[in-house]
Design an enzyme around this catalytic site. Sequence first.
Site, PDB file in Angstrom:
ATOM      1  N   TRP A  10       3.837   4.977   0.750  1.00 23.63           N
ATOM      2  CA  TRP A  10       4.459   3.684   0.466  1.00 23.63           C
ATOM      3  C   TRP A  10       3.437   2.687  -0.058  1.00 23.63           C
ATOM      4  CZ3 TRP A  10       9.166   4.614  -0.278  1.00 23.63           C
ATOM      5  CH2 TRP A  10       9.850   5.541   0.516  1.00 23.63           C
ATOM      6  N   ASP A  70       3.333  -5.160   4.110  1.00 20.04           N
ATOM      7  CA  ASP A  70       4.583  -4.416   4.198  1.00 20.04           C
ATOM      8  C   ASP A  70       4.724  -3.962   5.655  1.00 20.04           C
ATOM      9  OD1 ASP A  70       6.599  -2.544   4.229  1.00 20.04           O
ATOM     10  OD2 ASP A  70       5.779  -1.284   2.635  1.00 20.04           O
ATOM     11  N   LYS A 119      14.812  -0.013   9.811  1.00 19.96           N
ATOM     12  CA  LYS A 119      14.131   0.624  10.946  1.00 19.96           C
ATOM     13  C   LYS A 119      14.344  -0.227  12.211  1.00 19.96           C
ATOM     14  CE  LYS A 119      11.386   2.444   7.344  1.00 19.96           C
ATOM     15  NZ  LYS A 119      11.940   3.738   7.159  1.00 19.96           N
TER      16      LYS A 119
HETATM   17  N1  PLP Z   1       7.461   0.714   2.962  1.00 19.25           N
HETATM   18  C1  PLP Z   1       7.463   1.465   4.076  1.00 19.25           C
HETATM   19  C2  PLP Z   1       6.345   1.328   5.059  1.00 19.25           C
HETATM   20  C3  PLP Z   1       8.503   2.366   4.307  1.00 19.25           C
HETATM   21  O1  PLP Z   1       8.502   3.122   5.411  1.00 19.25           O
HETATM   22  C4  PLP Z   1       9.543   2.475   3.357  1.00 19.25           C
HETATM   23  C5  PLP Z   1      10.671   3.401   3.567  1.00 19.25           C
HETATM   24  O2  PLP Z   1      10.729   4.148   4.505  1.00 19.25           O
HETATM   25  C6  PLP Z   1       9.488   1.672   2.210  1.00 19.25           C
HETATM   26  C7  PLP Z   1       8.437   0.796   2.052  1.00 19.25           C
HETATM   27  C8  PLP Z   1      10.561   1.731   1.156  1.00 19.25           C
HETATM   28  O3  PLP Z   1      11.655   1.058   1.635  1.00 19.25           O
HETATM   29  P1  PLP Z   1      13.032   0.965   0.806  1.00 19.25           P
HETATM   30  O4  PLP Z   1      13.664   2.304   0.873  1.00 19.25           O
HETATM   31  O5  PLP Z   1      13.775  -0.101   1.569  1.00 19.25           O
HETATM   32  O6  PLP Z   1      12.730   0.547  -0.578  1.00 19.25           O
END
Ligand code: PLP
Length: 354
Positions: free
Chosen positions: A102, A169, A193
């Site tokens: 991510w 994030d 989550k």
């Molecule tokens: N950042 C983190 C730490 C994540 O765990 C995730 C998805 O699991 C994301 C970003 C991406 O999130 P989204 O699917 O809401 O775009």
Amino acid sequence: MGKKHNFSAGPCILPQEVFQKSAEAILDFNGIGLSLLEISHRSKDFVAVMDEARAIVKRLMNLGDDYEVLYLGGGASLQFAMVPYNILKVGGKAAYLDTGVWAAGAIKEAKKVGDVDVVGSSKEDNYSYIPKDYKVGSEYDYFHCTSNNTIYGTQIKEFPEVDTLMVCDMSSDIFSRQLDFSKFDLIYAGAQKNMGPAGVTLVVIKKEILGKTGRENMFSILDYSQHISKESMYNTPPVFPVYATLLTLQHLENNGGIAAAEERNIAKAKLLYDTIDNHPLFETYCRDEDRSLMNVSFKLIDDSKKEEFDAAWKSAGISGLNGHRSLGGYRASIYNALPIESVQVLVDVMNSIK
Ligand code: PLP
């Protein structure tokens, strides 16, 4: 069928009360004779939801009027683009910490907006630790990190002191532990989550950081200032995810807030990590000091036990334990809403494997 022990990484378990109240609101919202899903987002009943959903975040994070709270669509992934678009100056440079898939996604998008330096990365070691040996000076417009790496099961325990804006994030560990949230200038997190269903992303921004990039003619929908000026209703907000998020946060507030959630999360994580450490057949993927309180990624040392273990946890009513496709093995996501009783069921299954 009985309720499963849900270890899914997200969308994932939420407090049962949230499901109950959400179902009621879908049938008849606040007793007004209409569903939450069929009223205008401009109606006084929904405006009250949005106002409280924004206010409760500041209460839980102990933040003042210098911060704004937004609920946006597009997932945390849209924030990978919106963050640099709004705070990376034209001709400026951003610093990113690469701690997983991510984080790498955020880096990839930021590079499309401007210059990015990756100041630390554990990619070569399959993201098994959090790099700590780096410095971020004032030559950068901001520093971006990922507080919890959902796939690898690592978590930043001590955030660095940086000489620039701090962006994080927090998708997979928001509201799970006490932090000095005022250390951050921008926080974002997909709801799916610890907050609510998929479909909405929380963004918390220190107002004074906006409007400084020199970027002109910005797309309004990608401009935080536009969303702020419309009190998070620039366009039709995802009404159901916002409402369910409000219910989850109210549940958190009514049950001791973040401090109490953190205590429960530490107890759950300890039970599981102690079991892994004392078991000859299981091990984690990451360094001990960086272990996540939210996602426990682990594997079997002896693969010949896989069939037996898989059958045992499935028959114990456990769901969502398979590891992410990029890592394999197992991942027990032990988010706020997962009761310790479910962790005990998993631990008992693990201990039955000899
Ligand atoms: N950042 C983190 C730490 C994540 O765990 C995730 C998805 O699991 C994301 C970003 C991406 O999130 P989204 O699917 O809401 O775009």
